[in-house]
Every structure is written in C-alpha cells, then in structure tokens.
Scaffold this motif. Structure first.
Motif, PDB file in Angstrom:
ATOM      1  N   GLN A   1       3.803  -0.522  -2.073  1.00  0.00           N
ATOM      2  CA  GLN A   1       3.383   0.774  -1.495  1.00  0.00           C
ATOM      3  C   GLN A   1       1.914   0.987  -2.119  1.00  0.00           C
ATOM      4  O   GLN A   1       0.948   1.507  -1.514  1.00  0.00           O
ATOM      5  CB  GLN A   1       3.784   1.919  -1.719  1.00  0.00           C
ATOM      6  N   TYR A   2       1.491   0.532  -3.349  1.00  0.00           N
ATOM      7  CA  TYR A   2       0.381   0.866  -4.126  1.00  0.00           C
ATOM      8  C   TYR A   2      -0.309  -0.636  -4.513  1.00  0.00           C
ATOM      9  O   TYR A   2      -1.269  -0.403  -5.505  1.00  0.00           O
ATOM     10  CB  TYR A   2       0.677   1.571  -5.377  1.00  0.00           C
ATOM     11  N   ASP A   3      -0.234  -1.364  -3.765  1.00  0.00           N
ATOM     12  CA  ASP A   3      -0.912  -2.832  -3.882  1.00  0.00           C
ATOM     13  C   ASP A   3      -0.778  -3.331  -5.405  1.00  0.00           C
ATOM     14  O   ASP A   3      -1.613  -4.091  -5.763  1.00  0.00           O
ATOM     15  CB  ASP A   3      -2.198  -2.777  -3.469  1.00  0.00           C
ATOM     16  N   GLY A   4       0.325  -2.999  -5.957  1.00  0.00           N
ATOM     17  CA  GLY A   4       0.529  -3.592  -7.188  1.00  0.00           C
ATOM     18  C   GLY A   4       0.087  -2.825  -8.464  1.00  0.00           C
ATOM     19  O   GLY A   4       0.231  -3.158  -9.755  1.00  0.00           O
ATOM     20  N   TYR A   5      -0.900  -1.916  -8.188  1.00  0.00           N
ATOM     21  CA  TYR A   5      -1.709  -1.396  -9.105  1.00  0.00           C
ATOM     22  C   TYR A   5      -0.763  -0.271 -10.030  1.00  0.00           C
ATOM     23  O   TYR A   5      -1.375  -0.001 -11.119  1.00  0.00           O
ATOM     24  CB  TYR A   5      -2.719  -0.284  -8.901  1.00  0.00           C
ATOM     25  N   ASP A   6       0.209  -0.141  -9.689  1.00  0.00           N
ATOM     26  CA  ASP A   6       1.311   0.926 -10.376  1.00  0.00           C
ATOM     27  C   ASP A   6       1.726   0.115 -11.439  1.00  0.00           C
ATOM     28  O   ASP A   6       2.444   0.544 -12.374  1.00  0.00           O
ATOM     29  CB  ASP A   6       2.386   1.313  -9.540  1.00  0.00           C
ATOM     30  N   LYS A   7       1.633  -1.253 -11.552  1.00  0.00           N
ATOM     31  CA  LYS A   7       2.151  -1.868 -12.538  1.00  0.00           C
ATOM     32  C   LYS A   7       1.170  -1.668 -14.167  1.00  0.00           C
ATOM     33  O   LYS A   7       1.784  -1.665 -14.956  1.00  0.00           O
ATOM     34  CB  LYS A   7       1.835  -3.577 -12.378  1.00  0.00           C
ATOM     35  N   PHE A   8      -0.061  -1.073 -13.690  1.00  0.00           N
ATOM     36  CA  PHE A   8      -0.767  -0.887 -15.005  1.00  0.00           C
ATOM     37  C   PHE A   8      -1.503   0.436 -15.060  1.00  0.00           C
ATOM     38  O   PHE A   8      -1.959   1.014 -15.963  1.00  0.00           O
ATOM     39  CB  PHE A   8      -1.940  -1.961 -14.899  1.00  0.00           C
ATOM     40  N   LEU A   9      -1.194   1.284 -13.724  1.00  0.00           N
ATOM     41  CA  LEU A   9      -1.809   2.628 -13.782  1.00  0.00           C
ATOM     42  C   LEU A   9      -0.786   3.638 -13.355  1.00  0.00           C
ATOM     43  O   LEU A   9       0.097   3.482 -12.627  1.00  0.00           O
ATOM     44  CB  LEU A   9      -3.000   2.532 -12.783  1.00  0.00           C
ATOM     45  N   ILE A  10      -0.903   4.999 -13.814  1.00  0.00           N
ATOM     46  CA  ILE A  10       0.009   6.015 -13.583  1.00  0.00           C
ATOM     47  C   ILE A  10      -0.092   6.584 -12.269  1.00  0.00           C
ATOM     48  O   ILE A  10       0.666   6.939 -11.579  1.00  0.00           O
ATOM     49  CB  ILE A  10       0.082   7.080 -14.573  1.00  0.00           C
ATOM     50  N   ASP A  11      -1.327   6.773 -12.052  1.00  0.00           N
ATOM     51  CA  ASP A  11      -1.903   7.514 -10.849  1.00  0.00           C
ATOM     52  C   ASP A  11      -3.126   7.056 -10.055  1.00  0.00           C
ATOM     53  O   ASP A  11      -3.647   7.490  -9.319  1.00  0.00           O
ATOM     54  CB  ASP A  11      -2.124   8.948 -11.315  1.00  0.00           C
ATOM     55  N   GLY A  12      -3.148   5.775 -10.511  1.00  0.00           N
ATOM     56  CA  GLY A  12      -4.456   5.110  -9.750  1.00  0.00           C
ATOM     57  C   GLY A  12      -5.658   5.063 -10.592  1.00  0.00           C
ATOM     58  O   GLY A  12      -6.563   4.435 -10.370  1.00  0.00           O
ATOM     59  N   VAL A  13      -5.481   5.927 -11.614  1.00  0.00           N
ATOM     60  CA  VAL A  13      -6.784   5.979 -12.536  1.00  0.00           C
ATOM     61  C   VAL A  13      -6.240   6.000 -13.961  1.00  0.00           C
ATOM     62  O   VAL A  13      -7.093   4.971 -14.636  1.00  0.00           O
ATOM     63  CB  VAL A  13      -7.374   7.412 -12.316  1.00  0.00           C
ATOM     64  N   HIS A  14      -5.470   6.474 -14.352  1.00  0.00           N
ATOM     65  CA  HIS A  14      -5.055   6.438 -15.854  1.00  0.00           C
ATOM     66  C   HIS A  14      -4.014   5.309 -16.244  1.00  0.00           C
ATOM     67  O   HIS A  14      -3.027   5.321 -15.458  1.00  0.00           O
ATOM     68  CB  HIS A  14      -4.637   7.876 -16.450  1.00  0.00           C
ATOM     69  N   LEU A  15      -4.231   4.659 -17.271  1.00  0.00           N
ATOM     70  CA  LEU A  15      -3.523   3.646 -17.775  1.00  0.00           C
ATOM     71  C   LEU A  15      -2.032   3.986 -18.105  1.00  0.00           C
ATOM     72  O   LEU A  15      -1.757   5.197 -18.539  1.00  0.00           O
ATOM     73  CB  LEU A  15      -3.884   2.893 -18.928  1.00  0.00           C
TER      74      LEU A  15
ATOM     75  N   SER B   1       1.743   2.712 -19.805  1.00  0.00           N
ATOM     76  CA  SER B   1       2.156   2.083 -20.933  1.00  0.00           C
ATOM     77  C   SER B   1       1.742   0.683 -20.920  1.00  0.00           C
ATOM     78  O   SER B   1       1.404  -0.127 -21.823  1.00  0.00           O
ATOM     79  CB  SER B   1       3.860   2.274 -21.377  1.00  0.00           C
ATOM     80  N   ALA B   2       2.341  -0.026 -19.749  1.00  0.00           N
ATOM     81  CA  ALA B   2       1.845  -1.588 -19.622  1.00  0.00           C
ATOM     82  C   ALA B   2       0.397  -1.660 -19.787  1.00  0.00           C
ATOM     83  O   ALA B   2      -0.155  -2.759 -20.361  1.00  0.00           O
ATOM     84  CB  ALA B   2       2.358  -1.987 -18.412  1.00  0.00           C
ATOM     85  N   GLY B   3      -0.516  -0.575 -18.909  1.00  0.00           N
ATOM     86  CA  GLY B   3      -1.986  -0.787 -19.018  1.00  0.00           C
ATOM     87  C   GLY B   3      -2.528  -0.632 -20.416  1.00  0.00           C
ATOM     88  O   GLY B   3      -3.163  -1.440 -20.845  1.00  0.00           O
ATOM     89  N   ASN B   4      -1.820   0.451 -21.009  1.00  0.00           N
ATOM     90  CA  ASN B   4      -2.375   0.566 -22.481  1.00  0.00           C
ATOM     91  C   ASN B   4      -2.049  -0.762 -23.205  1.00  0.00           C
ATOM     92  O   ASN B   4      -2.748  -0.892 -24.127  1.00  0.00           O
ATOM     93  CB  ASN B   4      -1.706   1.834 -23.073  1.00  0.00           C
ATOM     94  N   GLN B   5      -0.802  -1.116 -23.235  1.00  0.00           N
ATOM     95  CA  GLN B   5      -0.631  -2.451 -24.056  1.00  0.00           C
ATOM     96  C   GLN B   5      -1.473  -3.745 -23.788  1.00  0.00           C
ATOM     97  O   GLN B   5      -1.864  -4.341 -24.736  1.00  0.00           O
ATOM     98  CB  GLN B   5       0.859  -3.063 -23.775  1.00  0.00           C
TER      99      GLN B   5
END
Length: 273
Positions: free
Chosen positions: A224-238, A240-244
């Motif tokens: 649904q979100y093109d895979g960006y939910d792997k690293f982003l909460i809401d499309g903008v903010h990181l 836990s995986a994004g912060n790691q």
C-alpha cells in the motif's frame, strides 16, 4: 562524552537560525570552561520534539531547557562533534508553513557550519567535527493517508531528494562528511526482492524463485505504501527501523572519518569504581 539533542519540532533551517546562537557554546564560555563535562556532542535538528524557544538559562553547573525539564551542561570546555540534520520541513510544498526555498536552505546550512568555522564567529570552534545528514526519503502515499484523517503537509519525495542533494553539496563545499540518509532509504525500499533457492533433494537439482506477492491475496501494508513503511511511521518521521538505520550510518561515518572518537567503546552509565 555526552550526546545532547537540541531538536526543534517542525522547524526548518530558517527558523533554526533564530535559536542556533542559544544552542552552540560561545568562545567566551569555552574559555571559562565552567561545565561539568570535558567534551560532548551536540545534535541540531528539526525533526524532534523540543519546541520551546525561550532563552536558555546558564550557570556554572546546568542549563535547564525551559518547559522540557531537561538538564544539560551549561558550558562546555570542548564541543567534539556537531551533527546537523535538517531538510524535511524545508522541503514541504510551497505554501505550507514549513516550506523554505532550496536556495535559503543551502544558505542556512552554510551559516550553521560557518558559526563553528569562521574565526570571527563567537561560536568559533575549529576543532569541532561537523557532520551533515540529508533529509530522508518520504512516503507520499503514507502522507496522503494521514492528510485524509487529520491533515499533514505534503512533502514530495522528489523534493526530499533535491534537498538531500543540496545538503551533500554544502557538505562538499566545506569538505565535511555527510550521511546520505535519503539514498540509503531509497536503496533499501527499492532493493530487488529476495530470491530463495529450493533444492530437490532426490534429484540434486536447485531452482531459484523470487518472493513476490500473490495477486489474489490482500495487499500488505508495504504494498500500500510502496515499502516506505519499513522505515517511516507516517511517510515523514522515522520509525524504529529507520532510527536504527540512521544510528548505524552515523556510527559507521564516525568510525570512518574520526576513529579517535571511538563510538563503539562501551558506554558507562556511572564512573568506574
């Protein structure tokens, strides 16, 4: 070494210019050396939760960031490392409250660096290491979903890319290292799907198959979100995986550029006995 996070929620670089002088230690305070720590790291960014911009009260022991109840050293003998992380808010669509033209964004980044590099600056600190971080990629479908439920400024991924390139250009101008968070997230989001190898034990034959979603099954969140939910909460903010990921990139860059800072050294919560 202590790491101090001076973040300002929703700030772009132009707004941060109004408060940066309260964040960086001055040459006068460094000369006095009244702080309790010999060295520390300061993080300046616009994607965290500290929003109060009232003046910092300084003493020989602690400064209290108003309304946040966070105590930090008021004076530093030496600022070891400054990490500058802006660009997401700046990249908002024109007309949004956080939008800052890309030319102004570049000018502001140069201003922050010059505060530490210019001998005429009251914050001059030639020995301070400076690290820039690009804004991350953005998940446009996630942002659009949030806009439908409560409103959120649109940040196109193409705009995030342009501001990321600008941050890298400014880093190159000053011969500074830069963590390219945008490219690192994009590379992982668009990485080829994993391939698995299945072995026919009876005949000794192996076949490679690609793990793809079954079209008959409901779409996953990543679809649904093109895979960006792997690293982003809401499309903008990181998330836990994004912060790691960001943490790993920062540590790797420090090890590569300034091995003397030894980011992998054990961290002591209390002085050794």
């Amino acid at each position: 070494m202590d790491v101090l996070n001076r973040g300002f929620a929703g700030f772009n670089t132009r707004q941060a210019r109004d408060v940066v002088h309260r964040v960086f230690p001055t040459t006068q305070r460094k000369a006095v050396g009244g702080g309790p720590l010999a060295s520390w790291v300061r993080w300046l960014g616009g994607n965290t939760s500290v929003t109060d911009t009232a003046p910092i009260s300084s003493s020989t022991t602690l400064s209290i960031w108003p309304s946040r109840n966070h105590n930090f050293p008021g004076d530093a003998r030496k600022l070891q490392l400054c990490i500058i992380f802006f660009g997401t808010n700046d990249a908002q669509d024109e007309g949004e409250h956080g939008h800052n033209p890309i030319s102004s964004y570049a000018e502001d980044l140069r201003y922050f660096v010059s505060l530490l590099r210019d001998p005429q600056s009251e914050h001059y600190s030639p020995d301070t290491r400076v690290l820039l971080i690009t804004p991350p990629a953005t998940g446009e479908r996630m942002i659009q979903a949030k806009k439908r439920t409560g409103g959120a400024p649109m940040i196109l991924n193409s705009a995030a890319k342009a501001y990321a390139e600008t941050a890298k250009q400014v880093a190159a101008e000053f011969d500074l290292p830069c963590v390219d968070l945008y490219t690192e997230i994009e590379a992982r989001v668009h990485a080829p799907k994993e391939r698995s190898v299945e072995t026919d034990e009876a005949n000794g034959n192996s076949t490679a198959t690609t793990n793809t979603a079954d079209a008959s099954q409901p779409a996953t969140i990543s679809d649904q979100y093109d895979g960006y939910d792997k690293f982003l909460i809401d499309g903008v903010h990181l998330n836990s995986a994004g912060n790691q990921l960001l943490y790993n990139l920062i540590v790797a860059k420090i090890k590569q550029t300034w091995p003397e800072l030894k980011p992998s050294a054990p961290i002591r919560a209390t002085p050794p006995r």
